[in-house]
Design an enzyme around this catalytic site. Structure first.
Site, PDB file in Angstrom:
ATOM      1  N   ARG A   1       0.612  -0.889   0.245  1.00  0.00           N
ATOM      2  CA  ARG A   1       0.549  -0.169  -0.110  1.00  0.00           C
ATOM      3  C   ARG A   1       1.134   1.087  -0.166  1.00  0.00           C
ATOM      4  NH1 ARG A   1      -3.657  -2.368   4.885  1.00  0.00           N
ATOM      5  NH2 ARG A   1      -1.735  -3.657   5.363  1.00  0.00           N
TER       6      ARG A   1
ATOM      7  N   GLN B   1      12.360 -14.736   6.300  1.00  0.00           N
ATOM      8  CA  GLN B   1      11.422 -15.184   5.537  1.00  0.00           C
ATOM      9  C   GLN B   1      11.316 -14.821   4.073  1.00  0.00           C
ATOM     10  OE1 GLN B   1       7.530 -12.911   6.691  1.00  0.00           O
ATOM     11  NE2 GLN B   1       6.073 -14.532   6.719  1.00  0.00           N
TER      12      GLN B   1
ATOM     13  N   GLY C   1       2.322 -14.752   5.460  1.00  0.00           N
ATOM     14  CA  GLY C   1       1.033 -14.145   7.121  1.00  0.00           C
ATOM     15  C   GLY C   1       2.458 -13.301   8.520  1.00  0.00           C
TER      16      GLY C   1
ATOM     17  N   ASP D   1       6.312  -1.338  11.728  1.00  0.00           N
ATOM     18  CA  ASP D   1       5.497  -0.756  10.627  1.00  0.00           C
ATOM     19  C   ASP D   1       4.103   0.029  11.818  1.00  0.00           C
ATOM     20  OD1 ASP D   1       3.705  -2.664  11.199  1.00  0.00           O
ATOM     21  OD2 ASP D   1       2.597  -2.386   9.228  1.00  0.00           O
TER      22      ASP D   1
ATOM     23  N   ARG E   1      29.090  24.144   3.894  1.00  0.00           N
ATOM     24  CA  ARG E   1      29.648  23.037   3.349  1.00  0.00           C
ATOM     25  C   ARG E   1      30.539  21.266   3.709  1.00  0.00           C
ATOM     26  NH1 ARG E   1      30.167  23.978  -3.009  1.00  0.00           N
ATOM     27  NH2 ARG E   1      30.788  21.136  -2.856  1.00  0.00           N
TER      28      ARG E   1
ATOM     29  N   ASN F   1      39.879  38.983   7.286  1.00  0.00           N
ATOM     30  CA  ASN F   1      38.833  39.549   6.725  1.00  0.00           C
ATOM     31  C   ASN F   1      39.184  39.536   5.205  1.00  0.00           C
ATOM     32  OD1 ASN F   1      37.009  41.668   5.839  1.00  0.00           O
ATOM     33  ND2 ASN F   1      37.303  43.400   7.914  1.00  0.00           N
TER      34      ASN F   1
ATOM     35  N   ARG G   1      47.110  42.803 -10.140  1.00  0.00           N
ATOM     36  CA  ARG G   1      46.856  43.594 -11.485  1.00  0.00           C
ATOM     37  C   ARG G   1      46.750  44.480 -12.408  1.00  0.00           C
ATOM     38  NH1 ARG G   1      44.003  46.577  -6.456  1.00  0.00           N
ATOM     39  NH2 ARG G   1      44.874  48.394  -6.912  1.00  0.00           N
TER      40      ARG G   1
HETATM   41  C1  UD1 Z   1      -1.946  -6.595  11.654  1.00  0.00           C
HETATM   42  C2  UD1 Z   1      -2.967  -7.826  12.180  1.00  0.00           C
HETATM   43  C3  UD1 Z   1      -3.988  -6.917  12.794  1.00  0.00           C
HETATM   44  C4  UD1 Z   1      -3.490  -5.505  12.931  1.00  0.00           C
HETATM   45  C5  UD1 Z   1      -2.922  -4.345  12.370  1.00  0.00           C
HETATM   46  C6  UD1 Z   1      -1.269  -3.628  13.127  1.00  0.00           C
HETATM   47  C7  UD1 Z   1      -2.242  -9.270  11.862  1.00  0.00           C
HETATM   48  C8  UD1 Z   1      -2.692 -10.949  10.705  1.00  0.00           C
HETATM   49  N1  UD1 Z   1      -3.549  -8.643  11.680  1.00  0.00           N
HETATM   50  O1  UD1 Z   1      -2.228  -6.125  10.564  1.00  0.00           O
HETATM   51  O2  UD1 Z   1      -4.248  -7.771  13.437  1.00  0.00           O
HETATM   52  O3  UD1 Z   1      -4.775  -4.545  13.611  1.00  0.00           O
HETATM   53  O4  UD1 Z   1      -1.212  -5.621  12.354  1.00  0.00           O
HETATM   54  O5  UD1 Z   1      -0.883  -2.265  12.951  1.00  0.00           O
HETATM   55  O6  UD1 Z   1      -0.675 -10.104  11.694  1.00  0.00           O
HETATM   56  N2  UD1 Z   1       5.152  -9.089   7.830  1.00  0.00           N
HETATM   57  C9  UD1 Z   1       5.603 -10.002   8.015  1.00  0.00           C
HETATM   58  N3  UD1 Z   1       5.765 -10.729   6.551  1.00  0.00           N
HETATM   59  C10 UD1 Z   1       4.795 -11.366   6.673  1.00  0.00           C
HETATM   60  C11 UD1 Z   1       3.750 -10.703   6.598  1.00  0.00           C
HETATM   61  C12 UD1 Z   1       3.963  -9.472   7.235  1.00  0.00           C
HETATM   62  O7  UD1 Z   1       6.786 -10.107   8.094  1.00  0.00           O
HETATM   63  O8  UD1 Z   1       4.028 -12.075   5.756  1.00  0.00           O
HETATM   64  C13 UD1 Z   1       5.092  -8.054   8.842  1.00  0.00           C
HETATM   65  C14 UD1 Z   1       5.116  -6.806   8.189  1.00  0.00           C
HETATM   66  O9  UD1 Z   1       5.916  -6.435   7.075  1.00  0.00           O
HETATM   67  C15 UD1 Z   1       4.371  -5.630   8.524  1.00  0.00           C
HETATM   68  C16 UD1 Z   1       3.890  -6.389  10.250  1.00  0.00           C
HETATM   69  O10 UD1 Z   1       4.232  -7.781  10.006  1.00  0.00           O
HETATM   70  O11 UD1 Z   1       5.526  -4.949   9.562  1.00  0.00           O
HETATM   71  C17 UD1 Z   1       2.508  -6.211   9.914  1.00  0.00           C
HETATM   72  O12 UD1 Z   1       1.932  -6.636   8.768  1.00  0.00           O
HETATM   73  P1  UD1 Z   1       1.212  -5.842   7.712  1.00  0.00           P
HETATM   74  O13 UD1 Z   1       0.579  -7.006   6.480  1.00  0.00           O
HETATM   75  O14 UD1 Z   1       0.882  -4.381   8.231  1.00  0.00           O
HETATM   76  O15 UD1 Z   1      -0.749  -5.955   8.451  1.00  0.00           O
HETATM   77  P2  UD1 Z   1      -1.522  -5.533   8.549  1.00  0.00           P
HETATM   78  O16 UD1 Z   1      -2.628  -5.851   7.769  1.00  0.00           O
HETATM   79  O17 UD1 Z   1      -1.248  -4.038   9.281  1.00  0.00           O
HETATM   80 CA    CA Z   2       0.471  -3.219   8.973  1.00  0.00          CA
END
Ligand code: UD1
Ligand code: CA
Length: 452
Positions: free
Chosen positions: A13, A69, A74, A99, A329, A373, A436
């Site tokens: 997004r 990963q 997920g 995030d 700089r 100066n 000069r």
């Molecule tokens: C997630 C939660 C949601 C919560 C929200 C809070 C889940 C399923 N949902 O949703 O309940 O309200 O955070 O901000 O957990 N990530 C991985 N590997 C993956 C998927 C995600 O490392 O396979 C990491 C992303 O980089 C991110 C974090 O997990 O930093 C959250 O993932 P994101 O896709 O942003 O989840 P949300 O939809 O925000």
């Molecule tokens: Ca998120």
């Protein structure tokens, strides 16, 4: 307490080529905020799960461990990838998302303390969100205890009206976490292994699950889009400005003052509007900065006045006056009581104590002593088209207006340069150099012209 930070997602997004967790808020990558908050909450070890842009992310952070990963299946799957790091561990594990950069160490510490005291198998942090769109919703039993979390995409219209959301912060008993994770399935709208499902699995095993509401929902805001990025940035900057004002800094207009999180500003410094203090910047006491100035990676002493300036990767000592319209700089050091004003550029140079560069100079690759100066229009000619050369200027040197100093060249202590000179040889101590062509006056020249 050890921490797992999830940062493998793509951040679709964000619509960006840069991995989401590297986008900056408050002047540093959002993941750095999360790491810093975990450490200040008392975490002894941080394991960051990376995937998208893994190499770039790994290069950007120190003092943490990384787990790859390879496929982003997920948040539950992401945590499962760290399992080997916790073999036989009985520790408390804090899980954070890369995030959500607005958490303070204090909030996280209180959260972990509550988890440990309650002896729950897992605790999840929740928040009452004014706009819950996109978040997982907290479903509670009639008696108020935790039942489950439903992701926005899986939620029905009734569930979507719930404003209490999952903040994405959890505490787990390590053994119970990994035991339950292996049972998580991906039968949901996104086909992902959801971490929140662990809570339901543990609850169904009659384990105690707590859902603790954060006092300040603003700390729980997550960043999924550029609009949310800007909103988080604003919150961090407001927080920074308030902290500075509470420590004795005057900010004329906080709304137009942009100070990165790690910047330090001394007591009684006054910051005028449209001023940016960025990166590793440290400002002393009693300074007046701005309006319309930008300091990036700068060390600035006390009693410095600077208006309409851009200064980066350099050092300014005490009692210096800069501006208007000055560019300092990288690699420059401006010693005490120097005055630099009105359209002057200084690059990779030392400007000695009390020296004056009052207007329209370019001083590059120069070592200048004290009490000099520089006349209006003095230029160090430091570049021959291939190489840069240094100019050495002693103490108490006076350079007349519109002079060129062709480097490499030395002006010894007390040297005087006549205005309009082009200097390419050493000027010995206390000498006057005139370089000069002489002026010739032709008498009655105009009379003749009028007769013609
Ligand atoms: C997630 C939660 C949601 C919560 C929200 C809070 C889940 C399923 N949902 O949703 O309940 O309200 O955070 O901000 O957990 N990530 C991985 N590997 C993956 C998927 C995600 O490392 O396979 C990491 C992303 O980089 C991110 C974090 O997990 O930093 C959250 O993932 P994101 O896709 O942003 O989840 P949300 O939809 O925000
Ligand atoms: Ca998120």
């Amino acid at each position: 307490m050890e921490t797992i930070i999830l940062a493998a997602g793509k951040g679709t997004r964000m619509k960006s080529k840069l991995p989401k967790v590297l986008h900056k808020v408050g002047g540093k990558p959002m993941l750095q905020h999360v790491i810093d908050a975990a450490k200040s909450a008392g975490s002894t070890r941080e394991i960051v799960v990376i995937g998208n842009g893994a190499e770039l992310v790994q290069q950007s952070f120190n003092n943490v461990e990384f787990v790859l990963q390879a496929e982003q299946l997920g948040t539950g799957h992401a945590v499962l990838c760290t399992k080997e790091k916790f073999a036989n561990s009985n520790d408390t594990i804090l899980v954070l998302c890369g995030d959500t950069p607005l958490f303070t160490g204090e909030l996280l510490k209180n959260f972990v303390d509550k988890h440990i005291k309650s002896k729950a198998a897992a605790t999840v942090l929740t928040a009452e969100m004014p706009d819950a769109t996109g978040y997982g919703r907290i479903i509670r039993e009639d008696d108020g205890t935790f039942r489950k979390i439903v992701e926005h995409k899986d939620a029905n219209s009734y569930e979507r009206q719930i404003s209490e959301v999952n903040a994405g912060v959890y505490c787990f008993d390590a053994k119970k976490l990994f035991g339950a994770l292996s049972q998580v399935k991906n039968e949901n709208a996104q086909g992902e292994y959801y971490l929140p499902d662990v809570l339901t699995i543990l609850k169904n095993d009659s384990e105690k699950i707590n859902a603790v509401i954060a006092d300040d929902y603003k700390q729980t805001l997550g960043i999924n889009s550029r609009v949310q990025l800007a909103a988080a940035d604003k919150i961090l900057r407001q927080r920074k400005n308030i902290a500075l004002m509470e420590s004795g800094v005057t900010i004329i207009d906080p709304a137009s003052t942009f100070v990165d999180c790690d910047v330090e500003v001394g007591q009684d410094t006054v910051i005028y509007p449209n001023t940016y203090l960025e990166g590793n910047t440290k400002i002393g006491e009693n300074c007046t900065l701005g309006p319309n100035s930008r300091f990036e990676n700068m060390i600035v002493g006390d009693n410095v006045q600077a208006q309409f300036c851009y200064c980066h990767d350099a050092e300014i000592c005490n009692n210096v006056i800069l501006g208007p319209y000055v560019h300092i700089r990288p690699g420059s050091k401006i010693f005490d009581k120097v005055k630099i004003g009105n359209f002057v550029e200084v690059k990779n140079s030392n400007i000695g104590e009390g020296s004056k560069l009052p207007h329209l100079q370019y001083i590059g690759d120069t070592d200048m002593g004290a009490g000099c100066n520089m006349g209006c229009g003095t230029i160090t000619v430091n570049y021959d088209g291939k190489k840069k050369h240094r100019t050495t200027i002693g103490d108490n040197v006076f350079v007349g207006c519109n002079s060129n100093l062709i480097a490499p060249v030395t002006l010894e202590d007390g040297a005087y340069i006549a205005a309009g000179s082009t200097i390419n040889k050493t000027v010995p101590k206390d000498n006057l150099a005139i370089a000069r062509s002489r002026q010739t006056n032709i008498s009655n020249w105009n009379d003749k012209r009028k007769q013609e």
